[in-house]
Design an enzyme around this catalytic site. Structure first.
Site, PDB file in Angstrom:
ATOM      1  N   ASP A   1     -10.446   2.072 -25.168  1.00 30.85           N
ATOM      2  CA  ASP A   1     -10.998   1.702 -23.701  1.00 30.85           C
ATOM      3  C   ASP A   1     -10.874   3.050 -23.048  1.00 30.85           C
ATOM      4  O   ASP A   1      -9.940   3.761 -23.371  1.00 30.85           O
ATOM      5  CB  ASP A   1      -9.985   0.755 -23.007  1.00 30.85           C
TER       6      ASP A   1
ATOM      7  N   PRO B   1       0.941  -1.463   0.083  1.00 31.14           N
ATOM      8  CA  PRO B   1       0.053   0.148  -0.128  1.00 31.14           C
ATOM      9  C   PRO B   1       0.461   0.951  -0.243  1.00 31.14           C
ATOM     10  O   PRO B   1       0.044   2.224  -0.376  1.00 31.14           O
ATOM     11  CB  PRO B   1      -0.663  -0.073   1.265  1.00 31.14           C
TER      12      PRO B   1
HETATM   13  N1  SAH Z   1       1.008  -4.022   7.490  1.00 36.07           N
HETATM   14  C1  SAH Z   1       0.839  -3.678   6.109  1.00 36.07           C
HETATM   15  C2  SAH Z   1      -0.035  -3.561   5.357  1.00 36.07           C
HETATM   16  C3  SAH Z   1       0.585  -5.206   4.886  1.00 36.07           C
HETATM   17  S1  SAH Z   1      -0.657  -6.895   3.873  1.00 36.07           S
HETATM   18  C4  SAH Z   1       0.151  -1.551   6.067  1.00 36.07           C
HETATM   19  O1  SAH Z   1      -0.051  -1.518   7.246  1.00 36.07           O
HETATM   20  O2  SAH Z   1       1.325  -1.197   4.798  1.00 36.07           O
HETATM   21  C5  SAH Z   1       0.133  -7.013   3.914  1.00 36.07           C
HETATM   22  C6  SAH Z   1       0.318  -7.209   2.013  1.00 36.07           C
HETATM   23  O3  SAH Z   1      -0.831  -6.918   1.442  1.00 36.07           O
HETATM   24  C7  SAH Z   1       1.484  -6.339   1.781  1.00 36.07           C
HETATM   25  O4  SAH Z   1       2.444  -7.338   1.899  1.00 36.07           O
HETATM   26  C8  SAH Z   1       1.223  -6.398   0.586  1.00 36.07           C
HETATM   27  O5  SAH Z   1       1.871  -7.244  -0.752  1.00 36.07           O
HETATM   28  C9  SAH Z   1      -0.207  -6.989   0.025  1.00 36.07           C
HETATM   29  N2  SAH Z   1      -1.352  -5.303  -0.042  1.00 36.07           N
HETATM   30  C10 SAH Z   1      -1.813  -4.959   0.606  1.00 36.07           C
HETATM   31  N3  SAH Z   1      -1.968  -3.441   0.370  1.00 36.07           N
HETATM   32  C11 SAH Z   1      -1.976  -2.744  -1.144  1.00 36.07           C
HETATM   33  C12 SAH Z   1      -2.468  -2.522  -1.414  1.00 36.07           C
HETATM   34  N4  SAH Z   1      -2.896  -1.636  -0.810  1.00 36.07           N
HETATM   35  N5  SAH Z   1      -1.908  -2.699  -2.866  1.00 36.07           N
HETATM   36  C13 SAH Z   1      -0.828  -3.430  -3.443  1.00 36.07           C
HETATM   37  N6  SAH Z   1      -0.006  -5.104  -2.170  1.00 36.07           N
HETATM   38  C14 SAH Z   1      -1.044  -4.459  -1.320  1.00 36.07           C
END
Ligand code: SAH
Length: 247
Positions: free
Chosen positions: A168, A88
């Site tokens: 698109d 994220p």
């Molecule tokens: N603790 C972290 C979130 C981890 S979620 C935080 O608060 O920032 C676990 C995994 O899900 C991440 O390592 C990533 O690979 C994926 N993930 C979660 N949200 C995402 C998003 N918005 N975009 C892309 N990958 C995401």
């Protein structure tokens, strides 16, 4: 284009990658997808891939060693491939990011789980970091699927002749015009007459105008990045006048 996906859940990919456009692109050898189970790179008896965070707190962190070994083994075979983290914190996936990624010879996509991956993997290997948006997914797998799908559609030949990435949404910087198919009257709502006219020039103009209208209404931010033609400016003026007169 070569996609290497590092995940703890290889089974998640079997549906989305075995149907429709992705399946066809694989069959045509436009893309090649390899799934790597990070657990196969853990060396201890229990094949541990996660551990408690330093400093304490809830949740687990993906260990550096198995991920590092997996990335290094793939990189040794494909040194040109780009290591892409999913998180994220990354830059937001959009049309221009997908287009940019089509230029790479390969992507090594790392799917995190739990609280995420050990930060040292980022420091050592990350060349890109991609987010699907400002929300938290349970893992990077759905993000990896979105990357593979959106990039593959833009590879020449991936879409059939009846499908087009250019018309698109975002292909020309605008949202796409609305679509209709039979019947001509559905629950009292009729298809715009121009679309039934058979006049290709009128239809082209109608679609351009509706594309501009939709973009202006729903995503006005996109309009400022588009080079508008004289015709576009005229159509936008018509739209403004129609709206002012309550049409
Ligand atoms: N603790 C972290 C979130 C981890 S979620 C935080 O608060 O920032 C676990 C995994 O899900 C991440 O390592 C990533 O690979 C994926 N993930 C979660 N949200 C995402 C998003 N918005 N975009 C892309 N990958 C995401």
């Amino acid at each position: 284009m070569k996609f290497d996906i590092l995940t703890l859940f290889t089974g998640m990919f079997s549906g989305p990658f075995d149907e429709s456009i992705i399946k066809r692109a694989k069959d045509k050898q436009l893309i090649d997808i390899s799934l790597h189970n990070i657990r196969d790179w853990a060396t201890d008896r229990h094949q541990t891939v996660d551990d408690a965070p330093y400093g304490g707190s809830a949740g687990m962190v993906m260990k550096a060693e198995p991920l590092s070994a997996c990335i290094e083994s793939i990189k040794a075979q494909q040194p040109e491939s780009t290591v892409v983290l999913t998180s994220p914190h990354g830059r937001r996936l959009n049309h221009s990011v997908a287009l940019e990624l089509t230029e790479r010879s390969g992507l090594i996509i790392v799917c995190g789980r739990y609280e995420g991956i050990d930060e040292r993997i980022r420091s050592l290997y990350a060349e890109d970091d991609i987010s699907l948006g400002d929300f938290v997914l349970s893992g990077g797998e759905i993000a990896a699927m979105a990357i593979v799908d959106s990039v593959t559609r833009l590879i020449p030949g991936a879409l059939g002749s009846s499908e087009s990435a250019e018309s698109d949404s975002f292909g020309d910087g605008l949202l796409e015009y609305p679509h209709y198919t039979r019947p001509p009257d559905f629950k009292g709502l009729t298809v715009p007459e121009t679309l039934l006219s058979g006049n290709h020039e009128l239809i082209r103009k109608w679609r351009r105008k509706e594309s501009l209208r939709k973009t202006r209404t729903l995503r006005p931010d996109l309009l400022s990045n588009v080079t508008l033609t004289r015709e576009d400016r005229k159509l936008l003026t018509e739209i403004e006048q129609e709206e002012a007169s309550g049409m």
